[in-house]
Scaffold this motif. Structure first.
Motif, PDB file in Angstrom:
ATOM      1  N   SER A  32     -66.570   6.753  10.528  1.00 25.46           N
ATOM      2  CA  SER A  32     -66.213   7.598  11.662  1.00 25.46           C
ATOM      3  C   SER A  32     -65.063   8.527  11.282  1.00 25.46           C
ATOM      4  CB  SER A  32     -65.790   6.727  12.846  1.00 25.46           C
ATOM      5  OG  SER A  32     -64.552   6.073  12.560  1.00 25.46           O
ATOM      6  N   LYS A  33     -64.785   9.467  12.144  1.00 25.74           N
ATOM      7  CA  LYS A  33     -63.675  10.403  11.908  1.00 25.74           C
ATOM      8  C   LYS A  33     -62.357   9.652  11.735  1.00 25.74           C
ATOM      9  CE  LYS A  33     -61.269  14.291  14.106  1.00 25.74           C
ATOM     10  NZ  LYS A  33     -61.228  15.167  15.322  1.00 25.74           N
ATOM     11  N   ASP A  34     -62.118   8.677  12.601  1.00 20.74           N
ATOM     12  CA  ASP A  34     -60.870   7.906  12.526  1.00 20.74           C
ATOM     13  C   ASP A  34     -60.816   7.059  11.259  1.00 20.74           C
ATOM     14  OD1 ASP A  34     -59.982   8.989  14.888  1.00 20.74           O
ATOM     15  OD2 ASP A  34     -60.584   7.270  16.119  1.00 20.74           O
ATOM     16  N   GLU A  35     -61.963   6.491  10.860  1.00 23.16           N
ATOM     17  CA  GLU A  35     -62.005   5.683   9.642  1.00 23.16           C
ATOM     18  C   GLU A  35     -61.737   6.529   8.401  1.00 23.16           C
ATOM     19  OE1 GLU A  35     -65.159   2.188  11.005  1.00 23.16           O
ATOM     20  OE2 GLU A  35     -65.896   4.100  10.190  1.00 23.16           O
ATOM     21  N   LEU A  36     -62.270   7.747   8.384  1.00 26.48           N
ATOM     22  CA  LEU A  36     -62.019   8.644   7.258  1.00 26.48           C
ATOM     23  C   LEU A  36     -60.531   8.973   7.160  1.00 26.48           C
ATOM     24  CD1 LEU A  36     -65.013  11.149   7.584  1.00 26.48           C
ATOM     25  CD2 LEU A  36     -64.719   9.380   5.839  1.00 26.48           C
TER      26      LEU A  36
END
Length: 208
Positions: free
Chosen positions: A142-146
């Motif tokens: 996800s965007k946050d994980e990246l």
């Protein structure tokens, strides 16, 4: 001749800072090592912090080059591996900056601001690489994980030598290799099966 003397002072200071620790080396020590007078050294540099700032400028230039992302194409695992090699080689060559980072930055506001800029740029570039891997279908995150992975990569790379020293590792070359593997393994949970196998193959070959 003056330029050569200035370069010799910087090279000698870097070697001594790396070997002995920056707090343990004075300008007189550097002058003695070079067999020049302290006055000759002060002709080129005002004080030790001036020398450190010039070395930091060289470090900053190297780090910017190491953190450059591929142009005109999406990145692959080999790009990340090479980039980490360049980053950790730079950290090794200027390892005193990282070992003595807190002390150096605590007394020099200009360096503190410059190092903060390096970290911001590095975070942005690492995030750009993570996004590229995601766009290429190599990572699923996800965007946050990246964003979190990019920051974790930066934290480990920046402070790995301090961690290795604190746990008693004596071989800093081996510690750097371990640091590269540690960073790459941060990506493993997000990789497709084929890329995870490839990463494990690269890791085993690198450690053995």
């Amino acid at each position: 001749m003056a330029k050569q003397t200035r370069q010799r002072i910087l090279d000698t200071a870097l070697t001594m800072f790396n070997a002995q620790g920056e707090p343990n080396v004075t300008t007189n020590h550097i002058a003695d090592e070079l067999e020049i007078s302290p006055g000759n050294l002060y002709y080129h540099f005002r004080n030790k912090d001036d020398i450190i700032e010039q070395l930091f400028a060289r470090f900053e230039e190297r780090m910017d080059a190491a953190l450059s992302v591929p142009q005109g194409r999406l990145p692959g695992l080999e790009d990340i591996w090479l980039q980490l090699h360049l980053v950790f080689e730079c950290i090794w060559d200027y390892r005193f900056l990282h070992r003595d980072l807190v002390e150096i930055l605590s007394r020099n506001r200009r360096l503190r601001l410059r190092f903060a800029r390096i970290l911001r740029r590095a975070d942005e570039q690492a995030l750009g690489v993570m996004r590229g891997l995601s766009q290429a279908g190599i990572m699923r995150a996800s965007k946050d994980e990246l964003a979190a992975t990019a920051t974790n990569v930066l934290v480990i790379a920046t402070f790995w030598l301090n961690y290795a020293a604190a746990r008693g590792d004596r071989d800093e070359h081996a510690a750097i290799r371990a640091g590269i593997v540690q960073v790459m393994m941060l990506l493993a949970p997000f990789l497709r099966d084929a890329e995870r196998v490839h990463l494990n193959t690269l890791t085993r070959a690198y450690i053995d």
